[in-house]
Design a protein around this motif. Structure first.
Motif, PDB file in Angstrom:
ATOM      1  N   TRP A   6       0.851  -1.152  -0.175  1.00  0.00           N
ATOM      2  CA  TRP A   6      -0.051   0.160  -0.013  1.00  0.00           C
ATOM      3  C   TRP A   6       0.890   1.178   0.016  1.00  0.00           C
ATOM      4  O   TRP A   6       0.622   2.222  -0.867  1.00  0.00           O
ATOM      5  CB  TRP A   6      -0.954  -0.130   1.039  1.00  0.00           C
ATOM      6  CG  TRP A   6      -1.647   1.519   1.466  1.00  0.00           C
ATOM      7  CD1 TRP A   6      -1.368   2.230   2.361  1.00  0.00           C
ATOM      8  CD2 TRP A   6      -2.482   1.895   0.489  1.00  0.00           C
ATOM      9  NE1 TRP A   6      -2.253   3.296   2.203  1.00  0.00           N
ATOM     10  CE2 TRP A   6      -2.760   3.074   0.934  1.00  0.00           C
ATOM     11  CE3 TRP A   6      -3.113   1.552  -0.655  1.00  0.00           C
ATOM     12  CZ2 TRP A   6      -3.901   3.933   0.445  1.00  0.00           C
ATOM     13  CZ3 TRP A   6      -3.993   2.554  -1.338  1.00  0.00           C
ATOM     14  CH2 TRP A   6      -4.308   3.512  -0.556  1.00  0.00           C
ATOM     15  N   PHE A   9       2.201   1.625  -3.566  1.00  0.00           N
ATOM     16  CA  PHE A   9       1.091   1.869  -4.430  1.00  0.00           C
ATOM     17  C   PHE A   9       0.423   3.454  -4.325  1.00  0.00           C
ATOM     18  O   PHE A   9       0.158   3.986  -5.434  1.00  0.00           O
ATOM     19  CB  PHE A   9      -0.049   0.902  -4.261  1.00  0.00           C
ATOM     20  CG  PHE A   9      -1.243   0.991  -5.068  1.00  0.00           C
ATOM     21  CD1 PHE A   9      -0.992   0.518  -6.521  1.00  0.00           C
ATOM     22  CD2 PHE A   9      -2.323   1.603  -4.595  1.00  0.00           C
ATOM     23  CE1 PHE A   9      -2.323   0.869  -7.327  1.00  0.00           C
ATOM     24  CE2 PHE A   9      -3.428   1.528  -5.522  1.00  0.00           C
ATOM     25  CZ  PHE A   9      -3.450   1.182  -6.736  1.00  0.00           C
ATOM     26  N   PHE A  18      -2.003  -1.492 -13.370  1.00  0.00           N
ATOM     27  CA  PHE A  18      -1.806  -2.215 -12.251  1.00  0.00           C
ATOM     28  C   PHE A  18      -2.712  -3.469 -12.235  1.00  0.00           C
ATOM     29  O   PHE A  18      -3.907  -3.287 -12.932  1.00  0.00           O
ATOM     30  CB  PHE A  18      -1.712  -1.814 -10.800  1.00  0.00           C
ATOM     31  CG  PHE A  18      -3.171  -1.119 -10.390  1.00  0.00           C
ATOM     32  CD1 PHE A  18      -4.054  -1.783  -9.632  1.00  0.00           C
ATOM     33  CD2 PHE A  18      -3.389   0.243 -10.851  1.00  0.00           C
ATOM     34  CE1 PHE A  18      -4.958  -1.626  -9.223  1.00  0.00           C
ATOM     35  CE2 PHE A  18      -4.831   0.531 -10.320  1.00  0.00           C
ATOM     36  CZ  PHE A  18      -5.753  -0.264  -9.651  1.00  0.00           C
ATOM     37  N   GLN A  19      -2.538  -4.527 -11.451  1.00  0.00           N
ATOM     38  CA  GLN A  19      -3.407  -5.579 -11.202  1.00  0.00           C
ATOM     39  C   GLN A  19      -3.248  -5.700  -9.402  1.00  0.00           C
ATOM     40  O   GLN A  19      -2.273  -5.261  -8.988  1.00  0.00           O
ATOM     41  CB  GLN A  19      -2.907  -6.879 -11.665  1.00  0.00           C
ATOM     42  CG  GLN A  19      -3.210  -7.004 -13.318  1.00  0.00           C
ATOM     43  CD  GLN A  19      -2.660  -8.082 -13.701  1.00  0.00           C
ATOM     44  OE1 GLN A  19      -1.368  -8.348 -14.194  1.00  0.00           O
ATOM     45  NE2 GLN A  19      -3.438  -9.235 -13.836  1.00  0.00           N
ATOM     46  N   MET A  20      -4.494  -6.448  -9.021  1.00  0.00           N
ATOM     47  CA  MET A  20      -4.190  -6.305  -7.474  1.00  0.00           C
ATOM     48  C   MET A  20      -4.659  -7.698  -7.001  1.00  0.00           C
ATOM     49  O   MET A  20      -5.493  -8.582  -7.744  1.00  0.00           O
ATOM     50  CB  MET A  20      -5.054  -5.353  -6.816  1.00  0.00           C
ATOM     51  CG  MET A  20      -6.443  -5.231  -7.152  1.00  0.00           C
ATOM     52  SD  MET A  20      -7.049  -3.850  -6.277  1.00  0.00           S
ATOM     53  CE  MET A  20      -8.859  -3.764  -7.286  1.00  0.00           C
ATOM     54  N   TRP A  28      -4.838 -12.396  -9.569  1.00  0.00           N
ATOM     55  CA  TRP A  28      -4.653 -11.135  -9.923  1.00  0.00           C
ATOM     56  C   TRP A  28      -6.116 -10.712 -10.481  1.00  0.00           C
ATOM     57  O   TRP A  28      -6.432 -11.525 -11.366  1.00  0.00           O
ATOM     58  CB  TRP A  28      -3.407 -10.926 -10.706  1.00  0.00           C
ATOM     59  CG  TRP A  28      -2.234 -11.318  -9.967  1.00  0.00           C
ATOM     60  CD1 TRP A  28      -1.536 -12.516 -10.080  1.00  0.00           C
ATOM     61  CD2 TRP A  28      -1.645 -10.554  -9.172  1.00  0.00           C
ATOM     62  NE1 TRP A  28      -0.400 -12.306  -9.171  1.00  0.00           N
ATOM     63  CE2 TRP A  28      -0.299 -11.079  -8.403  1.00  0.00           C
ATOM     64  CE3 TRP A  28      -1.652  -9.142  -8.519  1.00  0.00           C
ATOM     65  CZ2 TRP A  28       0.534 -10.625  -7.562  1.00  0.00           C
ATOM     66  CZ3 TRP A  28      -0.812  -8.582  -7.827  1.00  0.00           C
ATOM     67  CH2 TRP A  28       0.212  -9.444  -7.095  1.00  0.00           C
ATOM     68  N   GLU A  49     -10.222   3.984  -9.592  1.00  0.00           N
ATOM     69  CA  GLU A  49      -9.619   3.283 -10.658  1.00  0.00           C
ATOM     70  C   GLU A  49     -10.497   2.986 -11.620  1.00  0.00           C
ATOM     71  O   GLU A  49     -11.868   3.018 -11.299  1.00  0.00           O
ATOM     72  CB  GLU A  49      -8.806   1.909 -10.209  1.00  0.00           C
ATOM     73  CG  GLU A  49      -9.577   1.199  -9.032  1.00  0.00           C
ATOM     74  CD  GLU A  49     -10.329   0.311  -9.499  1.00  0.00           C
ATOM     75  OE1 GLU A  49     -10.347  -0.055 -10.582  1.00  0.00           O
ATOM     76  OE2 GLU A  49     -11.455  -0.240  -8.839  1.00  0.00           O
ATOM     77  N   ASP A  91     -12.404   1.940  -4.884  1.00  0.00           N
ATOM     78  CA  ASP A  91     -12.298   0.693  -4.521  1.00  0.00           C
ATOM     79  C   ASP A  91     -12.895   0.194  -3.231  1.00  0.00           C
ATOM     80  O   ASP A  91     -13.184  -0.592  -3.006  1.00  0.00           O
ATOM     81  CB  ASP A  91     -10.589   0.548  -4.269  1.00  0.00           C
ATOM     82  CG  ASP A  91     -10.184  -0.737  -3.890  1.00  0.00           C
ATOM     83  OD1 ASP A  91     -10.344  -1.620  -4.739  1.00  0.00           O
ATOM     84  OD2 ASP A  91      -9.994  -0.966  -2.678  1.00  0.00           O
ATOM     85  N   ARG A  98      -3.073  -6.235   1.054  1.00  0.00           N
ATOM     86  CA  ARG A  98      -3.137  -6.619  -0.366  1.00  0.00           C
ATOM     87  C   ARG A  98      -1.592  -6.175  -1.147  1.00  0.00           C
ATOM     88  O   ARG A  98      -1.134  -5.555  -0.638  1.00  0.00           O
ATOM     89  CB  ARG A  98      -4.303  -6.356  -1.349  1.00  0.00           C
ATOM     90  CG  ARG A  98      -4.322  -5.068  -1.631  1.00  0.00           C
ATOM     91  CD  ARG A  98      -5.576  -4.859  -2.332  1.00  0.00           C
ATOM     92  NE  ARG A  98      -6.792  -4.546  -1.891  1.00  0.00           N
ATOM     93  CZ  ARG A  98      -7.847  -3.870  -2.149  1.00  0.00           C
ATOM     94  NH1 ARG A  98      -7.662  -3.507  -3.643  1.00  0.00           N
ATOM     95  NH2 ARG A  98      -9.006  -3.725  -1.792  1.00  0.00           N
ATOM     96  N   GLN A  99      -1.639  -6.930  -2.242  1.00  0.00           N
ATOM     97  CA  GLN A  99      -0.467  -6.449  -2.934  1.00  0.00           C
ATOM     98  C   GLN A  99      -1.022  -6.008  -4.417  1.00  0.00           C
ATOM     99  O   GLN A  99      -1.887  -6.320  -4.879  1.00  0.00           O
ATOM    100  CB  GLN A  99       0.486  -7.782  -3.186  1.00  0.00           C
ATOM    101  CG  GLN A  99       1.050  -8.152  -1.853  1.00  0.00           C
ATOM    102  CD  GLN A  99       2.109  -9.345  -2.220  1.00  0.00           C
ATOM    103  OE1 GLN A  99       1.536 -10.297  -2.817  1.00  0.00           O
ATOM    104  NE2 GLN A  99       3.131  -9.371  -1.813  1.00  0.00           N
ATOM    105  N   TRP A 100      -0.174  -5.176  -4.943  1.00  0.00           N
ATOM    106  CA  TRP A 100      -0.295  -4.540  -6.395  1.00  0.00           C
ATOM    107  C   TRP A 100       0.833  -5.070  -7.266  1.00  0.00           C
ATOM    108  O   TRP A 100       1.993  -4.806  -7.043  1.00  0.00           O
ATOM    109  CB  TRP A 100      -0.483  -3.119  -6.275  1.00  0.00           C
ATOM    110  CG  TRP A 100      -1.849  -2.758  -5.590  1.00  0.00           C
ATOM    111  CD1 TRP A 100      -2.890  -2.424  -6.190  1.00  0.00           C
ATOM    112  CD2 TRP A 100      -2.111  -2.388  -4.266  1.00  0.00           C
ATOM    113  NE1 TRP A 100      -3.836  -2.077  -5.443  1.00  0.00           N
ATOM    114  CE2 TRP A 100      -3.260  -2.048  -3.934  1.00  0.00           C
ATOM    115  CE3 TRP A 100      -1.272  -2.696  -2.960  1.00  0.00           C
ATOM    116  CZ2 TRP A 100      -3.798  -1.796  -2.752  1.00  0.00           C
ATOM    117  CZ3 TRP A 100      -1.904  -2.395  -1.842  1.00  0.00           C
ATOM    118  CH2 TRP A 100      -3.172  -1.947  -1.672  1.00  0.00           C
TER     119      TRP A 100
END
Length: 144
Positions: A6, A9, A18-20, A28, A49, A91, A98-100
């Motif tokens: 985060w 990002f 991006f993807q998350m 993803w 987004e 969002d 979480r990861q991006w």
């Protein structure tokens, strides 16, 4: 491509592709574009987004006034619309762990090349033409 949390990002500029993912969804997401980030004093935040994948809308009543303004009256009567990119949405950031996956310029250029020439993309990952049966357009079959 790089995977970020985060803090990194939330410092990305608008237009970042991006993807998350998160613990509840191990895969993803589709390709998305960052529009705006809101940071709160406690380090948390939220973002706006849109998906870069087209959305097919079958009903003009589902479109916003701003989106309807981009279509002619004939198009709105036809009953099917392709919105690309998708509508901007918030969002609702809940999962800060979480990861991006950030797509960098060379990743985007490679993807664009593969979309323009899919066979070149297949060759780049080691497939030879003829190993995969792809449907050919009608015009190609007629010319054979």
């Amino acid at each position: 491509m790089k995977i970020v949390g985060w803090a990194e990002f939330s410092a990305m500029p608008p237009g970042t592709v991006f993807q998350m993912t998160n613990d509840r969804r191990p895969d993803w997401s589709d390709l998305r574009i960052l529009h705006e980030v809101w940071k709160y004093e406690d380090g948390r935040g939220d973002f706006v987004e849109a998906s870069l994948m087209p959305t097919i809308i079958h009903d003009a009543h589902m479109m916003t006034d701003a989106n309807q303004a981009t279509f002619t009256p004939e198009q709105t009567r036809s009953g099917m619309f392709t919105m690309h990119p998708d509508l901007l949405c918030r969002d609702g950031m809940i999962e800060f762990d979480r990861q991006w996956l950030i797509w960098e310029r060379e990743d985007l250029e490679r993807l664009a090349g593969w979309l323009i020439d899919p066979m070149k993309g297949l060759q780049a990952i080691g497939y030879r033409i003829g190993e995969i049966a792809l449907p050919m357009p009608e015009t190609s079959r007629a010319a054979s």
